[in-house]
Design a protein around this motif. Structure first.
Motif, mmCIF file in Angstrom:
data_model
loop_
_atom_site.group_PDB
_atom_site.id
_atom_site.type_symbol
_atom_site.label_atom_id
_atom_site.label_comp_id
_atom_site.label_asym_id
_atom_site.label_seq_id
_atom_site.Cartn_x
_atom_site.Cartn_y
_atom_site.Cartn_z
ATOM 1 N N GLY A 428 0.764 -1.234 0.000
ATOM 2 C CA GLY A 428 0.000 0.000 0.000
ATOM 3 C C GLY A 428 0.794 1.283 0.000
ATOM 4 O O GLY A 428 0.248 2.354 -0.251
ATOM 5 N N ASN A 429 2.102 1.203 0.269
ATOM 6 C CA ASN A 429 2.896 2.430 0.362
ATOM 7 C C ASN A 429 3.509 2.869 -0.970
ATOM 8 O O ASN A 429 3.941 4.012 -1.102
ATOM 9 N N HIS A 430 3.559 1.961 -1.949
ATOM 10 C CA HIS A 430 4.222 2.283 -3.220
ATOM 11 C C HIS A 430 3.379 1.836 -4.416
ATOM 12 O O HIS A 430 3.922 1.415 -5.435
ATOM 13 N N SER A 431 2.085 1.925 -4.292
ATOM 14 C CA SER A 431 1.192 1.371 -5.321
ATOM 15 C C SER A 431 1.185 2.176 -6.620
ATOM 16 O O SER A 431 0.633 1.708 -7.622
ATOM 17 N N ASP A 432 1.780 3.353 -6.636
ATOM 18 C CA ASP A 432 1.783 4.167 -7.862
ATOM 19 C C ASP A 432 3.114 4.102 -8.611
ATOM 20 O O ASP A 432 3.410 4.941 -9.453
ATOM 21 N N LYS A 433 3.928 3.074 -8.317
ATOM 22 C CA LYS A 433 5.270 3.001 -8.899
ATOM 23 C C LYS A 433 5.476 1.713 -9.694
ATOM 24 O O LYS A 433 5.042 0.635 -9.277
ATOM 25 N N LEU A 434 6.167 1.854 -10.825
ATOM 26 C CA LEU A 434 6.574 0.721 -11.646
ATOM 27 C C LEU A 434 8.089 0.691 -11.761
ATOM 28 O O LEU A 434 8.741 1.741 -11.760
ATOM 29 N N MET A 435 8.657 -0.506 -11.879
ATOM 30 C CA MET A 435 10.091 -0.646 -12.070
ATOM 31 C C MET A 435 10.356 -1.052 -13.514
ATOM 32 O O MET A 435 9.846 -2.071 -13.985
ATOM 33 N N LEU A 436 11.163 -0.264 -14.207
ATOM 34 C CA LEU A 436 11.439 -0.509 -15.618
ATOM 35 C C LEU A 436 12.908 -0.878 -15.800
ATOM 36 O O LEU A 436 13.800 -0.052 -15.635
ATOM 37 N N GLY A 437 13.162 -2.137 -16.148
ATOM 38 C CA GLY A 437 14.516 -2.576 -16.456
ATOM 39 C C GLY A 437 14.830 -2.289 -17.918
ATOM 40 O O GLY A 437 13.985 -2.500 -18.796
ATOM 41 N N TYR A 438 16.039 -1.819 -18.191
ATOM 42 C CA TYR A 438 16.365 -1.416 -19.562
ATOM 43 C C TYR A 438 17.719 -1.942 -20.049
ATOM 44 O O TYR A 438 18.071 -1.777 -21.224
ATOM 45 N N GLY A 439 18.487 -2.589 -19.192
ATOM 46 C CA GLY A 439 19.827 -3.010 -19.568
ATOM 47 C C GLY A 439 19.861 -3.891 -20.808
ATOM 48 O O GLY A 439 20.714 -3.737 -21.676
ATOM 49 N N HIS A 440 18.910 -4.814 -20.915
ATOM 50 C CA HIS A 440 18.884 -5.781 -22.011
ATOM 51 C C HIS A 440 18.217 -5.253 -23.269
ATOM 52 O O HIS A 440 18.318 -5.864 -24.333
ATOM 53 N N LEU A 441 17.482 -4.131 -23.166
ATOM 54 C CA LEU A 441 16.719 -3.626 -24.308
ATOM 55 C C LEU A 441 17.637 -3.097 -25.406
ATOM 56 O O LEU A 441 18.651 -2.461 -25.139
ATOM 57 N N HIS A 442 17.238 -3.353 -26.642
ATOM 58 C CA HIS A 442 17.969 -2.784 -27.770
ATOM 59 C C HIS A 442 17.586 -1.321 -27.904
ATOM 60 O O HIS A 442 16.427 -0.931 -27.653
ATOM 61 N N VAL A 443 18.527 -0.496 -28.298
ATOM 62 C CA VAL A 443 18.281 0.941 -28.422
ATOM 63 C C VAL A 443 17.060 1.220 -29.296
ATOM 64 O O VAL A 443 16.230 2.092 -28.974
ATOM 65 N N ASP A 444 16.914 0.462 -30.373
ATOM 66 C CA ASP A 444 15.837 0.726 -31.335
ATOM 67 C C ASP A 444 14.458 0.356 -30.818
ATOM 68 O O ASP A 444 13.457 0.769 -31.414
ATOM 69 N N GLU A 445 14.374 -0.434 -29.735
ATOM 70 C CA GLU A 445 13.072 -0.883 -29.261
ATOM 71 C C GLU A 445 12.588 -0.151 -28.009
ATOM 72 O O GLU A 445 11.478 -0.389 -27.541
ATOM 73 N N ILE A 446 13.398 0.750 -27.477
ATOM 74 C CA ILE A 446 13.038 1.397 -26.214
ATOM 75 C C ILE A 446 11.792 2.258 -26.358
ATOM 76 O O ILE A 446 10.840 2.142 -25.570
ATOM 77 N N HIS A 447 11.758 3.135 -27.363
ATOM 78 C CA HIS A 447 10.609 4.026 -27.501
ATOM 79 C C HIS A 447 9.319 3.234 -27.749
ATOM 80 O O HIS A 447 8.277 3.537 -27.147
ATOM 81 N N GLN A 448 9.386 2.239 -28.595
ATOM 82 C CA GLN A 448 8.202 1.446 -28.902
ATOM 83 C C GLN A 448 7.713 0.696 -27.665
ATOM 84 O O GLN A 448 6.507 0.529 -27.464
ATOM 85 N N SER A 449 8.646 0.238 -26.826
ATOM 86 C CA SER A 449 8.278 -0.464 -25.593
ATOM 87 C C SER A 449 7.536 0.464 -24.633
ATOM 88 O O SER A 449 6.524 0.083 -24.033
ATOM 89 N N VAL A 450 8.033 1.692 -24.490
ATOM 90 C CA VAL A 450 7.364 2.665 -23.612
ATOM 91 C C VAL A 450 5.986 3.018 -24.167
ATOM 92 O O VAL A 450 5.009 3.113 -23.412
ATOM 93 N N LEU A 451 5.897 3.208 -25.472
ATOM 94 C CA LEU A 451 4.625 3.539 -26.105
ATOM 95 C C LEU A 451 3.604 2.429 -25.907
ATOM 96 O O LEU A 451 2.431 2.682 -25.625
#
Length: 463
Positions: A428-451
């Protein structure tokens, strides 16, 4: 006879194929107890094989106790071998991993950049240099040259003085935590862990039925004042990059934690899981540098190299050496030697230093692209938490509630992303937060993943 079919093209010898076939018929009751097997000559003729093949199969049956043979009497099946059919429930295949079109998993480095050719050369050369004694049971503590190189690596990258004799090689932080929990637990006293924290330490404590207490975390890490009114066997922290919120434990809290450890006579486990990757200055100096007697330091090469390497290390005070060696000996004895030798050379030639510098620059670029994409899609109403380091960041969207149900819905949509609540002991103390890992993501797919994540949140009326 018995509808036995032998296949000559198989790698398994004909005699062993025949042995397996007769054994199966006996266990299924198709050849009954007391029943005589045909003569070796007759069965050989029937199956179009040599008599020696049948004799070998019969010898295996006799050796393993399926039949009995006496001079001048036929070979007969022993009593009590029939096994009724037993139907077990189908078990889900745990090795199969679902695929995700959008994957923000955490803790996964970009292994595509790892210098495999160089590493392969080091593996070969290291194997050639090893002596016969090195290929035996050499030492539970680890390969001595590697321990020496790690000592130097820690000094030049973290600024801490760790003697080689205080460094012990592990198969990773998970093993280190398992052994720490065994070593440090005290009857009736709980472990203190950060809340939220990595689920690995929680699962280890639960599996061993050891009580634990979650200590609240804020933007600066564990709130050390919350420790004062309790007695603990051990305190587990991630001070250089709190997992998962990303804060750095400030000097005054570090000093307070050490004072409490000395006063209440408990050890501090410092999990330094990814502080090599910092994009706004030098890596944070470990808590260990302030007190090498109260702090047990755990490091890993899973993020700086690749997770499947399974090589990590701990730095321990001398009073714990003997206990660690005893527990490790009866846990799995030692790490594979060739990888240790190659890693020692990798460190000695400063190849890891150069690789970390290169990959850190790439991760910094990925982080900037991720930040830019988040602001473009979600706008300035959202907050980004934590220090500019590591392989993940925390996205806070005020007014939104990400719960366990969100995980199932997002994964059904092809998106893997975890709320901070997933790592919380008290919900209940952090219900408005998401954790986004990005180390493995390819540069070209980052924007599309966020979208894609943004579209999912919008379509499901979460935002």
């Amino acid at each position: 006879m018995w509808n036995i079919i032998l296949k000559r093209e198989k790698e398994i010898s004909l005699s062993r194929q025949l042995f397996y076939s007769i054994k199966k018929l006996i266990l299924e009751g198709k050849i009954t107890a007391g029943e005589a097997l045909p003569s070796s000559r007759g069965l050989a003729k029937n199956l179009s094989v040599s008599r020696s093949t049948v004799c070998e199969a019969y010898d295996m049956l006799i050796t393993e106790g399926f039949v009995v043979s006496r001079q001048g009497a036929p070979t007969k099946v022993k009593e009590g071998l029939y096994l009724e059919k037993y139907h077990t429930k189908a078990i889900a295949n745990e090795t199969s991993q679902p695929s995700f079109s959008t994957d923000f998993k955490t803790g996964q480095p970009d292994v595509s950049c790892f210098p495999r050719y160089l590493w392969n050369q080091l593996l070969y050369k290291s194997c050639e240099k090893l002596q016969d004694k090195d290929l035996g049971y050499f030492t539970t503590a680890g390969y001595e040259p590697l321990r020496e190189e790690i000592s130097q690596w820690l000094f030049r990258t973290r600024g801490i003085l760790a003697k080689p004799q205080d460094i012990f090689i592990t198969t990773g932080t998970t093993q280190a935590l398992n052994l720490f929990v065994q070593m440090l637990s005290k009857e009736g006293l709980p472990f203190a862990v950060e809340d939220p924290c990595h689920l690995g330490i929680i699962e280890i404590l639960k599996n061993r039925k050891i009580p634990f207490l979650g200590i609240p975390v804020d933007e600066n890490g564990i709130r050390t004042e919350q420790l004062e009114n309790w007695d603990f066997s051990t305190v587990y922290v991630t001070p250089s990059h709190q997992f998962p919120l990303g804060g750095i434990l400030p000097a005054e809290r570090r000093a307070e934690l050490i004072r409490l450890a000395r006063k209440q006579n408990f050890y501090i486990i410092e999990d330094d899981y990814d502080s090599e990757f910092r994009y706004g200055g030098a890596p944070i100096t470990p808590l260990y540098s302030m007190d090498c007697e109260s702090v047990l330091y755990a490091g890993t090469f899973s993020k700086t190299m690749y997770p499947a390497l399974r090589v990590g290390f701990v730095v321990l005070p001398p009073p714990l050496h003997a206990q660690w060696l005893h527990l490790r000996k009866y846990f799995d004895v030692q790490n594979p030697i060739i990888e240790q030798a190659a890693l020692a050379e990798f460190l000695s030639q400063r190849k890891l230093d150069k690789y970390v510098q290169k990959i850190c620059q790439l991760y910094g670029e990925k982080r900037q692209l991720l930040l830019k994409s988040i602001l473009q899609c979600f706008g300035k109403e959202v907050c980004l938490l934590g220090d500019t380091s590591g392989l993940h960041l925390v996205l806070q969207i005020p007014g939104v509630c990400f719960n366990e149900g969100f995980i199932a819905k997002s994964q059904a949509f092809g998106i893997r992303v975890y709320p901070i609540e997933h790592y919380c002991i008290r919900k209940g103390n952090h219900s408005d937060k998401l954790m986004l890992g990005y180390g493995h993501l390819h540069v070209d797919e980052i924007h599309q993943s966020v979208l894609r994540l943004y579209d999912f949140i919008m379509k499901n009326s979460i935002y």
